[in-house]
Design a protein around this motif. Structure first.
Motif, PDB file in Angstrom:
ATOM      1  N   ALA A 228      -0.466   0.291 -12.679  1.00 59.04           N
ATOM      2  CA  ALA A 228      -0.561   0.146 -11.227  1.00 59.04           C
ATOM      3  C   ALA A 228       0.393  -0.942 -10.765  1.00 59.04           C
ATOM      4  CB  ALA A 228      -1.985  -0.192 -10.805  1.00 59.04           C
ATOM      5  N   ALA A 230       1.731  -3.360  -7.343  1.00 55.76           N
ATOM      6  CA  ALA A 230       1.242  -3.894  -6.072  1.00 55.76           C
ATOM      7  C   ALA A 230       2.271  -4.841  -5.477  1.00 55.76           C
ATOM      8  CB  ALA A 230      -0.082  -4.623  -6.277  1.00 55.76           C
ATOM      9  N   SER A 297      -5.892  -6.889 -11.851  1.00 55.18           N
ATOM     10  CA  SER A 297      -5.488  -6.870 -10.448  1.00 55.18           C
ATOM     11  C   SER A 297      -6.480  -7.624  -9.571  1.00 55.18           C
ATOM     12  CB  SER A 297      -5.330  -5.428  -9.959  1.00 55.18           C
ATOM     13  OG  SER A 297      -6.534  -4.711 -10.105  1.00 55.18           O
ATOM     14  N   PHE A 312      -3.108  -6.701  -1.353  1.00 54.13           N
ATOM     15  CA  PHE A 312      -2.171  -5.907  -2.130  1.00 54.13           C
ATOM     16  C   PHE A 312      -1.918  -4.554  -1.453  1.00 54.13           C
ATOM     17  CE2 PHE A 312      -3.011  -7.768  -6.654  1.00 54.13           C
ATOM     18  CZ  PHE A 312      -2.368  -8.933  -6.269  1.00 54.13           C
ATOM     19  N   TRP A 314      -0.781  -1.050  -2.734  1.00 56.57           N
ATOM     20  CA  TRP A 314      -0.785  -0.454  -4.055  1.00 56.57           C
ATOM     21  C   TRP A 314       0.174   0.726  -4.178  1.00 56.57           C
ATOM     22  CZ3 TRP A 314      -2.859  -2.770  -8.057  1.00 56.57           C
ATOM     23  CH2 TRP A 314      -3.855  -3.724  -7.824  1.00 56.57           C
ATOM     24  N   THR A 316       0.145   3.499  -7.192  1.00 57.46           N
ATOM     25  CA  THR A 316      -0.472   3.918  -8.454  1.00 57.46           C
ATOM     26  C   THR A 316       0.115   5.220  -8.992  1.00 57.46           C
ATOM     27  OG1 THR A 316      -2.239   4.978  -7.190  1.00 57.46           O
ATOM     28  CG2 THR A 316      -2.653   2.749  -7.997  1.00 57.46           C
TER      29      THR A 316
END
Length: 465
Positions: A228, A230, A297, A312, A314, A316
């Protein structure tokens, strides 16, 4: 520091040209366009073309070219993908450039042992294609699609260093052609050895001054279960740097943490069509199990919030992450677009993580005080930051101001136990700072150079010039 290095050229002996043409045929050239193409990397340093270029397609052919140059006393310069930034490939004394772009084979892939052997001309992205479907990846990501031999020769690193290390931690062995044409292999597939000198580490980062790398044995890693990315922005540069320091000191195993200052974020937004706040910004990436990524995270998010960071944003999905990191890697071109027609002078230092905030902030203040356009990008997790001066090399006053900032930045980095270059390498651009950083150890380096290359033919004028 000057933008060009002194050159002393002598024409190639006709006998050498004839010998190389006989061995390589149309893969030997003295055409001006090809010579100029191989006379510079991606920097503002002056083009210093070789007298000839050869394109070998095997270690044996590299050895043949090197042996011929050695017999005739001609300088030789290794050339990978031409992405270097400190004048590494400039033929300061003429001679023959030995281009490894034809050495592109995957020699062996050992998924069970998580390693592979490749020829030096294979690029990072080409290796990615070979590894598809294996569950493995090679983590060193300098941004440019550099050749793996060039990455080894310069001790390259990049955005993932904070978790996976540099080329020094991920190269298990090398095949090298020494200055007289002798071929040696260093290291091996065993994960440890106490048998003799560590020659692999000697050649990593030697920039073609004591041998030309033709094969690289690489350590591979398993693709994480979850990934992931961010983005988080901050009101001040100091807050962003503190967020990185607290994250590292907390032991969070982030895979990437990149810092872009407000000038760089403005450039990225314009160039890559993003709309992030024009403020100091951190790009994070987390690797691991789904639960591990969530835990990492969450912890980093709390640290960022305590320092005034935004929530954040994101990414993903793979395509979202790719777009995000493509924007980061295109920061160089985004910066150039801020001033069309200008050139980029990229320079870097690396400092202990505790000194990053002070060094980075002082450099930003110095840039602004000198009235320069110069975005800053940092591999903040390992203390390495880059300044990209957007300049007109023909403007002597502007060049003088940029040189002053660069010199003060390097002097400050060295004064706190840092280095004049974290990943760009020395080339000839950073040679003036080697003595300040290493003291008498430079003499020891020069002794090694003279022992292996007594004629001084391998990439002369670089590293220990």
């Amino acid at each position: 520091m000057s933008t060009t290095a002194p050159t002393k050229r002598t024409p190639l002996p006709a006998a050498l040209e004839n010998e190389l043409e006989e061995v390589f045929g149309d893969r030997f050239t003295t055409a001006e366009a090809m010579r100029r193409q191989h006379g510079e990397g991606e920097s503002f340093h002056a083009n210093e073309p070789p007298d000839a270029v050869v394109f070998p397609e095997s270690t044996a052919e590299v050895s043949a070219a090197v042996s011929a140059c050695h017999r005739h006393g001609a300088p030789m310069i290794g050339f990978g993908a031409g992405t270097s930034l400190e004048g590494h490939v400039a033929a300061l004394r003429g001679g023959v450039t030995i281009a490894t772009s034809g050495l592109t084979r995957l020699i062996e892939l050992n998924p069970e042992d998580m390693d592979c052997r490749v020829e030096a001309g294979m690029t990072r992205k080409a290796l990615e294609q070979h590894l598809k479907g294996t569950g493995l990846f090679f983590p060193i990501d300098p941004g440019a699609d550099a050749s793996l031999g060039g990455m080894a020769a310069t001790g390259a690193s990049g955005t993932t260093t904070v978790r996976y290390g540099t080329m020094r931690e991920n190269v298990l062995g090398l095949t090298i052609v020494l200055p007289d044409g002798t071929v040696i292999r260093t290291g091996g597939r065993a994960r440890k050895s106490s048998a003799g000198y560590d020659l692999t580490r000697l050649f990593l980062g030697s920039e073609g001054t004591i041998g030309i790398i033709t094969e690289v044995l690489l350590r591979l890693h398993g693709i994480p279960e979850a990934i992931a990315s961010a983005v988080c922005s901050f009101a001040t540069l100091a807050d962003a740097v503190d967020a990185v320091i607290y994250t590292i000191q907390s032991g969070v195993p982030v895979a990437r943490v990149e810092l872009l200052d407000d000038v760089q974020m403005d450039a990225v937004n314009r160039y890559s069509d993003f709309d992030y706040p024009v403020r100091p910004t951190l790009f994070f990436e987390f690797h691991g199990s789904a639960a591990g990524v969530e835990e990492q995270s969450t912890e980093v998010g709390l640290i960022a919030k305590e320092l005034g960071g935004t929530d954040f944003e994101w990414a993903t999905r793979a395509e979202e992450r790719s777009r995000l990191w493509a924007a980061r890697h295109e920061a160089y071109y985004a910066s150039l677009a801020l001033r069309p027609g200008a050139r980029g002078w990229a320079t870097d230092v690396c400092v202990p993580i505790s000194s990053l905030a002070d060094c980075l902030l002082k450099t930003r203040e110095d840039i602004d005080a000198e009235g320069l356009l110069a975005p800053i990008v940092a591999h903040a997790g390992d203390g390495n930051f880059h300044v990209l001066f957007i300049i007109d090399p023909e403007d002597e006053g502007e060049m003088a101001r940029a040189k002053r900032v660069n010199a003060r930045m390097i002097e400050q980095a060295i004064s706190v136990g840092g280095t004049c270059t974290g990943e760009h390498g020395v080339g000839y651009g950073k040679v003036p700072y080697m003595r300040a950083q290493h003291g008498d150890a430079v003499d020891a380096m020069r002794s090694i150079k003279e022992a292996l290359d007594p004629k001084g033919l391998m990439n002369p004028g670089k590293v220990v010039a």
